[in-house]
Write a protein that holds these residues in place. Structure first.
Motif, short mmCIF file in Angstrom:
data_model
loop_
_atom_site.label_atom_id
_atom_site.label_comp_id
_atom_site.label_asym_id
_atom_site.label_seq_id
_atom_site.Cartn_x
_atom_site.Cartn_y
_atom_site.Cartn_z
N ASN A 1 0.81 -1.22 0.00
CA ASN A 1 0.00 0.00 0.00
C ASN A 1 0.85 1.27 0.00
OD1 ASN A 1 -2.61 -1.18 -0.03
ND2 ASN A 1 -2.52 -1.58 2.17
N VAL A 2 2.11 1.16 0.39
CA VAL A 2 2.98 2.34 0.46
C VAL A 2 4.23 2.20 -0.40
CG1 VAL A 2 2.18 2.94 2.77
CG2 VAL A 2 4.18 1.48 2.52
N ASN A 3 4.53 0.99 -0.85
CA ASN A 3 5.73 0.76 -1.64
C ASN A 3 5.38 -0.12 -2.84
OD1 ASN A 3 8.19 -0.04 -2.72
ND2 ASN A 3 9.18 -0.33 -0.73
N PRO A 4 5.62 0.34 -4.05
CA PRO A 4 5.29 -0.46 -5.25
C PRO A 4 5.95 -1.82 -5.26
CG PRO A 4 5.84 1.79 -5.86
CD PRO A 4 6.19 1.65 -4.41
N LYS A 5 7.08 -1.96 -4.54
CA LYS A 5 7.77 -3.24 -4.50
C LYS A 5 7.28 -4.15 -3.38
CE LYS A 5 12.06 -1.51 -6.59
NZ LYS A 5 13.53 -1.39 -6.44
N GLY A 6 6.41 -3.63 -2.53
CA GLY A 6 5.89 -4.43 -1.43
C GLY A 6 5.05 -5.59 -1.94
N GLN A 7 5.14 -6.72 -1.27
CA GLN A 7 4.46 -7.93 -1.72
C GLN A 7 3.27 -8.33 -0.84
OE1 GLN A 7 5.22 -9.62 -4.64
NE2 GLN A 7 6.41 -7.75 -4.93
N ALA A 8 2.90 -7.49 0.12
CA ALA A 8 1.74 -7.76 0.99
C ALA A 8 0.88 -6.51 1.08
CB ALA A 8 2.20 -8.21 2.37
N ARG A 9 -0.41 -6.71 1.17
CA ARG A 9 -1.33 -5.57 1.24
C ARG A 9 -2.43 -5.87 2.25
NH1 ARG A 9 -3.39 -4.53 -4.31
NH2 ARG A 9 -1.35 -3.52 -4.55
N VAL A 10 -2.76 -4.86 3.06
CA VAL A 10 -3.81 -5.00 4.06
C VAL A 10 -5.08 -4.37 3.53
CG1 VAL A 10 -4.51 -4.46 6.42
CG2 VAL A 10 -2.10 -4.92 5.93
N GLN A 11 -6.18 -5.11 3.58
CA GLN A 11 -7.47 -4.59 3.15
C GLN A 11 -8.57 -5.44 3.79
OE1 GLN A 11 -6.63 -5.45 -1.13
NE2 GLN A 11 -8.62 -6.49 -1.09
N ARG A 12 -9.81 -5.03 3.64
CA ARG A 12 -10.92 -5.79 4.20
C ARG A 12 -11.26 -6.97 3.28
NH1 ARG A 12 -14.69 -4.69 8.12
NH2 ARG A 12 -12.81 -3.72 9.01
N LEU A 13 -11.22 -8.17 3.83
CA LEU A 13 -11.58 -9.37 3.09
C LEU A 13 -12.93 -9.88 3.58
CD1 LEU A 13 -8.17 -11.31 3.08
CD2 LEU A 13 -9.03 -9.69 1.37
N ASN A 14 -13.78 -10.27 2.66
CA ASN A 14 -15.09 -10.81 3.03
C ASN A 14 -14.99 -12.20 3.61
OD1 ASN A 14 -16.50 -8.52 2.17
ND2 ASN A 14 -16.57 -9.26 0.07
N VAL A 15 -14.02 -12.96 3.13
CA VAL A 15 -13.86 -14.37 3.54
C VAL A 15 -12.39 -14.65 3.82
CG1 VAL A 15 -14.21 -16.78 2.89
CG2 VAL A 15 -15.81 -15.03 2.09
N GLY A 16 -12.09 -15.30 4.94
CA GLY A 16 -10.73 -15.68 5.25
C GLY A 16 -9.89 -14.54 5.81
N ASP A 17 -8.71 -14.90 6.29
CA ASP A 17 -7.76 -13.93 6.83
C ASP A 17 -6.69 -13.53 5.83
OD1 ASP A 17 -8.93 -13.91 9.43
OD2 ASP A 17 -7.96 -15.83 9.85
N TYR A 18 -6.38 -14.44 4.88
CA TYR A 18 -5.33 -14.19 3.89
C TYR A 18 -5.76 -14.78 2.56
CZ TYR A 18 -2.53 -13.50 8.11
OH TYR A 18 -2.08 -13.07 9.34
N ILE A 19 -5.34 -14.12 1.48
CA ILE A 19 -5.47 -14.68 0.13
C ILE A 19 -4.07 -14.72 -0.45
CG2 ILE A 19 -6.42 -14.40 -2.18
CD1 ILE A 19 -8.76 -12.92 -0.96
N LEU A 20 -3.64 -15.92 -0.81
CA LEU A 20 -2.30 -16.12 -1.34
C LEU A 20 -2.43 -16.88 -2.65
CD1 LEU A 20 0.77 -15.94 -0.90
CD2 LEU A 20 0.64 -18.07 0.39
N GLY A 21 -2.33 -16.15 -3.76
CA GLY A 21 -2.57 -16.77 -5.05
C GLY A 21 -4.00 -17.27 -5.12
N ASP A 22 -4.15 -18.55 -5.37
CA ASP A 22 -5.50 -19.14 -5.41
C ASP A 22 -5.84 -19.84 -4.10
OD1 ASP A 22 -3.64 -21.11 -5.76
OD2 ASP A 22 -4.67 -22.10 -7.43
N TRP A 23 -5.10 -19.52 -3.02
CA TRP A 23 -5.38 -20.09 -1.71
C TRP A 23 -6.19 -19.10 -0.86
CZ3 TRP A 23 0.02 -22.15 0.28
CH2 TRP A 23 0.52 -23.09 -0.64
N GLY A 24 -7.16 -19.61 -0.15
CA GLY A 24 -7.85 -18.85 0.89
C GLY A 24 -7.45 -19.42 2.23
N ILE A 25 -6.98 -18.57 3.16
CA ILE A 25 -6.38 -19.05 4.40
C ILE A 25 -7.11 -18.47 5.60
CG2 ILE A 25 -4.28 -19.14 5.80
CD1 ILE A 25 -2.76 -18.59 3.09
N GLU A 26 -7.56 -19.35 6.49
CA GLU A 26 -8.07 -18.96 7.80
C GLU A 26 -6.98 -19.29 8.80
OE1 GLU A 26 -10.68 -17.14 10.27
OE2 GLU A 26 -11.17 -17.55 8.17
N ALA A 27 -6.47 -18.30 9.53
CA ALA A 27 -5.37 -18.49 10.47
C ALA A 27 -5.87 -18.36 11.90
CB ALA A 27 -4.25 -17.48 10.21
#
Length: 237
Positions: free
Chosen positions: A24-50
């Protein structure tokens, strides 16, 4: 890009952003925080509940939250082809409201917590046959797991995609299920009773037999009697 729900553990979010960079602050950053409707993380085609191990316990019982883990996993599996439940940490930390417990009370509560978690995991893949389950030792191990698999996704060229809207589970987190669970029955037993009888009104009719309830849901006579006691007149005596 790894997507993280903004309601996830703040400490965990900071660890991931330190490791992978904030998109969200660096174009090279590889993680982004936002509101997800389902799950805690989305990694590629994975949905992750942690879940941290103690959070998993509270989620199974619905302590201090509007939805149980069953409802969360129902939505996760309906929204992703590759759903994951990842649990981290092993130390169980019993909580006692407003007092200092004895060593024996702590030990007994830990045993109870282990039994609840074990019972949940024993039927996990029967309830959710497509779900992948992992248990990692620490929060740092979970961060490393996210980072490593993100790099593998980059190598494989997997693109992330937001999940479709998940259907509302029929029984998970239903107050009727919770009302029956107060009578010392497990969630799957409460769901079996409601599915068979259709409603609490029918279940609590005068003609309902304890023997039939026991056969339908695998409960014992004491549990059946406690459920049918819900139709007794209320008294403060």
């Amino acid at each position: 890009m790894l997507l993280m729900d903004d309601r996830e553990n703040d400490r965990l979010i900071h660890k991931v952003l330190m490791d992978m960079g904030d998109g969200n602050v660096n174009p090279k950053g590889q993680a982004r925080v936002q509101r997800l409707n389902v799950g805690d993380y989305i990694l590629g085609d994975w949905g992750i509940e942690a879940k941290e191990i103690n959070d998993l316990y509270r989620s199974i019982l619905g302590i201090g939250r509007s939805r149980t883990i069953v409802g969360q996993l129902t939505d996760l599996c309906a929204s992703f082809d590759k759903p994951f439940l990842v649990v981290y940490n092993h130390e169980l930390k019993p909580w006692f409201h407003g007092r200092r417990p004895t060593a024996r009370e702590i030990s007994e509560e830990r045993q109870r917590m282990r039994a609840v978690i074990k019972s949940f995991l024993l039927t996990l893949h029967q309830r959710f046959p497509n779900l992948r389950y992992m248990h990692l030792n620490t929060m740092d191990d979970f961060v490393e797991w996210l980072s490593t698999n993100h790099r593998q996704n980059l190598i494989a060229g997997v693109k992330h995609a937001l999940p479709k809207a998940a259907p509302k589970p029929i029984y998970a987190d239903d107050p009727r299920v919770k009302a029956l669970m107060v009578r010392k029955v497990r969630q799957e037993q409460a769901e079996a009773l409601l599915k068979h009888y259709g409603s609490l009104t029918v279940l609590l009719r005068k003609g309902t037999r304890q023997k039939d309830m026991m056969q339908v849901a695998g409960i014992n006579r004491k549990q059946a009697k406690a459920i049918l006691a819900l139709r007794d007149d209320f008294s403060k005596a």
